[in-house]
Design an enzyme around this catalytic site. Structure first.
Site, mmCIF file in Angstrom:
data_model
loop_
_atom_site.group_PDB
_atom_site.id
_atom_site.type_symbol
_atom_site.label_atom_id
_atom_site.label_comp_id
_atom_site.label_asym_id
_atom_site.label_seq_id
_atom_site.Cartn_x
_atom_site.Cartn_y
_atom_site.Cartn_z
ATOM 1 N N ASP A 1 14.959 4.210 38.898
ATOM 2 C CA ASP A 1 14.666 4.630 37.486
ATOM 3 C C ASP A 1 13.154 4.937 37.087
ATOM 4 O OD1 ASP A 1 16.983 5.790 36.003
ATOM 5 O OD2 ASP A 1 14.617 5.969 34.721
ATOM 6 N N TYR B 1 17.015 22.327 29.026
ATOM 7 C CA TYR B 1 16.466 21.604 30.070
ATOM 8 C C TYR B 1 14.704 22.742 30.412
ATOM 9 C CZ TYR B 1 15.726 23.010 35.654
ATOM 10 O OH TYR B 1 16.495 22.438 36.549
ATOM 11 N N PHE C 1 31.472 35.215 35.010
ATOM 12 C CA PHE C 1 31.133 34.793 32.898
ATOM 13 C C PHE C 1 30.603 35.887 33.065
ATOM 14 C CE2 PHE C 1 30.838 30.368 34.262
ATOM 15 C CZ PHE C 1 31.793 29.913 34.552
#
Ligand code: UFG
Length: 328
Positions: free
Chosen positions: A50, A140, A207
């Protein structure tokens, strides 16, 4: 000297690794494998770890002579980011600042950054141009915009040059059929339709069919993942040529509605796709279409897969041959 690809085991990262290897680049891949797949990395030297692990990052930079970084490692789901902004700021902003600081300390001065159309938010006009207003409607997009702003200041203070690529809707798979899109959970339209085609799902939910678009469903600009990958190489070449930093949209410049995508998939796979109309998904703009003129002109990038049908054909090869993704 090597190109470090962070998030190289992810969907776009793994396709970029393939293109870099084809250009005989020395490639070092770093991925924490939280979302990525080790099997998707078809070459290069692999490090599992990481970016927030300082010792790990030291090791990667010490063991390799890194010339440039192509930075994909990030979380990238709009809906998830709204529910869990803490993880998004941590994984997308904190990690990137660690990486940029390490680059500065090691004298690495070139970075290609994976950004997004979500930096714009609800567009003011279509097609979207790079200097249009950036007003993200979700965490985001905010995290990617925050990094773009940091890049600008790292450039002015440390002369670290960057190219930021704002992707529209990445789609399709490598023509070899060896690697492709595999998210868990899957939220993207084309892979979801493919899961219906391969019998893993009963139906697709569309959607919203009450948007202000010709058929009422949302319009998106789908771009093939290999075209995206090659844009990163063009960006790297620009940085190597000593050009200025820049921000570029990456799309095909043509929009398709959800219903058009459904019809195209039906034609390619030769099966009817079961769907139902569902409520709108929060945060979805009605229409996102890129102007990619700047990247075509300045980076001489040209999409090879500029037909939705061809993009879908490559996706179908991957999904039909790997209905469970990278899992055996
Ligand atoms: N959609 C459906 N049903 C589904 C999934 C998607 O109708 O089951 C629709 C969405 O509402 C949208 C379109 O299909 O209109 C495409 O949706 P995706 O989830 O495939 O992609 P997004 O457009 O939401 O996401 C893309 C990028 C993000 C970026 C975002 C900007 O993947 O990284 O555009 O809005 F942030």
């Amino acid at each position: 000297m090597a190109v470090l690809v962070t998030g190289g085991a992810g969907y776009i990262g793994s396709h970029t690794v393939v293109e870099l290897l084809e250009k005989n680049e020395e490639v070092v891949v770093l991925d924490n494998l939280k979302k990525g797949h080790k099997q998707a990395v078809l070459g290069g030297k692999f490090y599992h770890g990481d970016l927030r692990d300082d010792q790990f990052l030291d090791k990667v930079f010490k063991e390799n002579d890194i010339e440039a970084v192509v930075h994909f490692a990030a979380y990238s789901l709009v809906g998830e980011s709204v529910i869990n902004p803490a993880d998004y700021y941590n994984n997308n902003v904190v990690s990137t600042l660690r990486l940029l600081t390490k680059m500065k300390d090691s004298g690495v001065k070139k970075i290609v950054f994976s950004s997004t159309a979500a930096t714009y938010g609800e567009p003011e006009s279509i097609p979207i141009q790079e200097d249009d207003k950036t007003a993200p409607t979700n965490p985001y997009g905010e995290t990617k915009l925050a990094v773009e702003k940091a890049l600008r200041w790292f450039d002015s203070a440390y002369d670290m040059k960057y190219v930021s690529l704002r992707y529209f809707n990445a789609a399709g798979a490598h023509t070899s059929g060896k690697i492709g899109e595999d998210h868990n959970p899957e939220t993207h339209l084309i892979p979801i339709i493919m899961q219906v085609a391969t019998g893993r799902r009963d139906k697709v939910q569309v959607f919203g069919d009450d948007y202000n678009t010709p058929d009422g469903t949302c319009i998106r600009d789908y771009i093939h993942v290999t075209d995206l990958a090659n844009a990163h190489i063009a960006a790297l070449e620009r940085l190597r040529a000593g050009e200025e930093s820049g921000i570029y949209n990456l799309g095909n410049g043509k929009g398709f509605s959800v219903k058009e995508v459904l019809t195209t998939v039906e034609e390619v796979v030769g099966r009817k796709i079961n769907y139902e109309i569902a409520p709108r998904r929060p945060g979805d703009p009605a229409m996102l279409v890129a102007s990619s003129e700047k990247i075509m002109k300045e980076l001489r990038w040209n999409p090879k897969f500029n037909k939705l049908e061809t993009i879908v054909e490559t996706a179908w090869k991957w999904h039909s041959e790997h209905p469970n993704g990278f899992e055996k």
